[in-house]
Motif scaffolding. Sequence first.
Motif, PDB file in Angstrom:
ATOM      1  N   THR A 195       0.891  -1.324  -0.033  1.00 33.87           N
ATOM      2  CA  THR A 195       0.058  -0.129  -0.098  1.00 33.87           C
ATOM      3  C   THR A 195       0.962   1.304  -0.042  1.00 33.87           C
ATOM      4  O   THR A 195       0.512   2.158  -0.668  1.00 33.87           O
ATOM      5  N   GLY A 196       1.762   1.402   0.922  1.00 31.30           N
ATOM      6  CA  GLY A 196       2.908   2.313   0.938  1.00 31.30           C
ATOM      7  C   GLY A 196       3.340   2.832  -0.442  1.00 31.30           C
ATOM      8  O   GLY A 196       3.499   3.765  -0.900  1.00 31.30           O
ATOM      9  N   TRP A 197       3.922   1.789  -1.109  1.00 35.89           N
ATOM     10  CA  TRP A 197       4.423   1.949  -2.399  1.00 35.89           C
ATOM     11  C   TRP A 197       3.481   2.419  -3.357  1.00 35.89           C
ATOM     12  O   TRP A 197       3.818   3.225  -4.146  1.00 35.89           O
ATOM     13  N   MET A 198       2.236   1.661  -3.242  1.00 38.93           N
ATOM     14  CA  MET A 198       1.209   2.060  -4.322  1.00 38.93           C
ATOM     15  C   MET A 198       0.817   3.563  -3.999  1.00 38.93           C
ATOM     16  O   MET A 198       0.966   4.474  -5.207  1.00 38.93           O
ATOM     17  N   LEU A 199       0.662   4.113  -2.855  1.00 37.55           N
ATOM     18  CA  LEU A 199       0.257   5.435  -2.904  1.00 37.55           C
ATOM     19  C   LEU A 199       1.663   6.526  -3.321  1.00 37.55           C
ATOM     20  O   LEU A 199       1.442   7.652  -3.839  1.00 37.55           O
ATOM     21  N   VAL A 218      -4.885  11.657  -3.560  1.00 41.89           N
ATOM     22  CA  VAL A 218      -3.223  11.538  -3.557  1.00 41.89           C
ATOM     23  C   VAL A 218      -3.099  11.957  -4.964  1.00 41.89           C
ATOM     24  O   VAL A 218      -1.761  12.498  -5.325  1.00 41.89           O
ATOM     25  N   GLU A 219      -3.702  11.468  -5.965  1.00 40.95           N
ATOM     26  CA  GLU A 219      -3.195  11.642  -7.284  1.00 40.95           C
ATOM     27  C   GLU A 219      -3.236  13.176  -7.680  1.00 40.95           C
ATOM     28  O   GLU A 219      -2.298  13.840  -8.245  1.00 40.95           O
ATOM     29  N   VAL A 220      -4.223  13.751  -7.254  1.00 37.66           N
ATOM     30  CA  VAL A 220      -4.444  15.255  -7.758  1.00 37.66           C
ATOM     31  C   VAL A 220      -3.280  15.998  -6.749  1.00 37.66           C
ATOM     32  O   VAL A 220      -2.686  16.887  -7.351  1.00 37.66           O
ATOM     33  N   LEU A 221      -3.049  15.787  -5.587  1.00 41.08           N
ATOM     34  CA  LEU A 221      -2.315  16.550  -4.889  1.00 41.08           C
ATOM     35  C   LEU A 221      -0.570  16.369  -4.954  1.00 41.08           C
ATOM     36  O   LEU A 221       0.166  17.141  -5.030  1.00 41.08           O
ATOM     37  N   PHE A 270       3.610   5.812  -5.819  1.00 44.00           N
ATOM     38  CA  PHE A 270       3.654   5.912  -6.999  1.00 44.00           C
ATOM     39  C   PHE A 270       2.564   6.856  -7.381  1.00 44.00           C
ATOM     40  O   PHE A 270       2.643   7.729  -8.419  1.00 44.00           O
ATOM     41  N   ILE A 271       1.342   6.634  -7.015  1.00 43.14           N
ATOM     42  CA  ILE A 271       0.203   7.428  -7.235  1.00 43.14           C
ATOM     43  C   ILE A 271       0.418   8.752  -6.942  1.00 43.14           C
ATOM     44  O   ILE A 271      -0.029   9.662  -7.888  1.00 43.14           O
ATOM     45  N   GLY A 272       1.192   9.160  -6.155  1.00 39.29           N
ATOM     46  CA  GLY A 272       1.416  10.641  -5.653  1.00 39.29           C
ATOM     47  C   GLY A 272       2.558  11.348  -6.613  1.00 39.29           C
ATOM     48  O   GLY A 272       2.911  12.537  -6.382  1.00 39.29           O
ATOM     49  N   THR A 273       3.492  10.510  -7.138  1.00 35.27           N
ATOM     50  CA  THR A 273       4.626  10.848  -8.032  1.00 35.27           C
ATOM     51  C   THR A 273       4.633  10.568  -9.361  1.00 35.27           C
ATOM     52  O   THR A 273       5.390  11.079 -10.175  1.00 35.27           O
ATOM     53  N   TYR A 274       3.664   9.827  -9.950  1.00 33.97           N
ATOM     54  CA  TYR A 274       3.806   9.202 -11.197  1.00 33.97           C
ATOM     55  C   TYR A 274       3.781  10.539 -12.605  1.00 33.97           C
ATOM     56  O   TYR A 274       4.526   9.939 -13.472  1.00 33.97           O
ATOM     57  N   LYS A 275       3.255  11.556 -12.050  1.00 37.18           N
ATOM     58  CA  LYS A 275       3.146  12.632 -13.052  1.00 37.18           C
ATOM     59  C   LYS A 275       3.961  13.750 -12.612  1.00 37.18           C
ATOM     60  O   LYS A 275       3.821  15.020 -12.946  1.00 37.18           O
ATOM     61  N   LEU A 276       4.822  13.722 -11.449  1.00 36.22           N
ATOM     62  CA  LEU A 276       5.604  14.895 -11.142  1.00 36.22           C
ATOM     63  C   LEU A 276       6.547  15.303 -12.223  1.00 36.22           C
ATOM     64  O   LEU A 276       6.229  16.689 -12.382  1.00 36.22           O
ATOM     65  N   GLY A 277       7.351  14.521 -12.571  1.00 30.03           N
ATOM     66  CA  GLY A 277       8.062  14.962 -14.003  1.00 30.03           C
ATOM     67  C   GLY A 277       7.269  15.579 -15.057  1.00 30.03           C
ATOM     68  O   GLY A 277       7.479  16.526 -15.709  1.00 30.03           O
ATOM     69  N   GLU A 278       6.098  14.739 -15.379  1.00 29.65           N
ATOM     70  CA  GLU A 278       5.257  15.369 -16.528  1.00 29.65           C
ATOM     71  C   GLU A 278       5.032  16.891 -16.140  1.00 29.65           C
ATOM     72  O   GLU A 278       4.890  17.796 -16.953  1.00 29.65           O
ATOM     73  N   SER A 279       4.274  17.154 -14.848  1.00 31.95           N
ATOM     74  CA  SER A 279       3.840  18.433 -14.729  1.00 31.95           C
ATOM     75  C   SER A 279       4.916  19.179 -14.414  1.00 31.95           C
ATOM     76  O   SER A 279       4.711  20.378 -14.834  1.00 31.95           O
ATOM     77  N   MET A 280       6.003  19.101 -14.326  1.00 25.69           N
ATOM     78  CA  MET A 280       7.285  19.977 -14.268  1.00 25.69           C
ATOM     79  C   MET A 280       7.491  20.404 -15.583  1.00 25.69           C
ATOM     80  O   MET A 280       7.761  21.672 -16.057  1.00 25.69           O
ATOM     81  N   ALA A 281       7.498  19.584 -16.428  1.00 24.35           N
ATOM     82  CA  ALA A 281       7.647  19.747 -17.902  1.00 24.35           C
ATOM     83  C   ALA A 281       6.450  20.862 -18.576  1.00 24.35           C
ATOM     84  O   ALA A 281       6.959  21.599 -19.399  1.00 24.35           O
TER      85      ALA A 281
END
Length: 413
Positions: free
Chosen positions: A220-224, A355-358, A226-237
């Motif tokens: 569960t911790g790994w899933m959260l 978590v995904e939005v934040l 990943f959900i919270g960071t999977y688009k961090l790089g994309e949103s930066m770009a």
Amino acid sequence: MRISPRKLGLLSALYFVQGLPYGFQTTALPVYLRTQGVSLMAISVLGLLAAPWMLKALWAPLVDRHGSERLGRRKSWIVPMQAGLAATCAAAAFVPVPEALPVLLGLVFLMNLFAATQDIAVDGLAVDLLEPRELGWGNSAQVVGYKLGLLTGGGLLVWASDVIGWRGLFLAMSLLSLGVLAVVALAREPRRTVEGGGEERLSWHELRDRLLATARLPGTGWMLLFIGTYKLGESMADVLFKLFLVDVGFTAGQIGQWVGTWGTVASLLGSAAGGLLASRMPLLGALALASFLRVFPLGGEWWLALHGPTEAGVIAVTVGEHFFGGVLTTTLFAFMMSRVDRRIGATHYTLLASVEVLGKFPGGPIAGLLATQAGWSYANVFLLATVLSVAFLALLLPLRQRGPGPPSVSPQV
């Protein structure tokens, strides 16, 4: 196996109408207010009107637990929220601006509140309706429907406002909401029962215990994370790419066509393709493939910033990023729904979605600080975004672990 057309149409319509107010607020409302002479300072704080979307997890347990047995646990929330959305859209058509600006902004806030609360119930309805084999197509309906709502509320109706006027825009949103209200009023909601029979109805104590139990499942911790960071790089770009195109000399019209139009179409097609991918592959494999493919257009942005952009290169990178971003979003939402405890479906899914939005929010400020305060070039920020997107792929490995599933439930249609 494909989802039934009835389920697909119902979910698409509900998510479509939920996208209308947010699309209007982010794109159309600033234009409308500026044409009415409202100051830039006042317009700059409009993002606060979307607070219900970021905070909806706070009242998700209330929506998940309470509801009318006669009308349906989910419909008893969806119907009044839909009616409230239609009423506030109609009321906004008759508010004079800028004389009564606070009234209009209050109505837009209520639109978001009604839509966000309805979203909790609709997510729960989707969890109840969709069988595991239908998650790919069902979440494709979710993402495509919502994006079409954003496009309609923030694009098509603004374009039509030259003919129908701004009052006509608000009334059109109200009519669309009433149309979907009629559809959902006629729809039949399934009853979900636990093993042994009987309608499920958890107490607050049981709801809390089930949330704690899901938090303790392996992975569960790994899933959260990943959900919270999977688009961090994309949103930066994303936050810098349009500014990069302006700085190198492309016109606003070109950027609007490539990013706003072609990019949106590519995103919609990618969301549909994500549903197909998630229905043909194991969800974790589909998520890994989508995450891997998304890296290439991000690397393309770095390449363009390093070697100089061409029109063809910008179009290819833009279409690629929006397409694979759409694939990734759909597969992630399908994966999230597959990990939801169906007895607390609305609450559990809303928490994951929050978590995904934040998780995407810090990308823009981080990129801005690196470019302005740290003096990083566009190329360096795009390179970091690409590297982060590659690194986050490693978070998928622990997700292969999974604890015991939730209690079996079955729809009684």
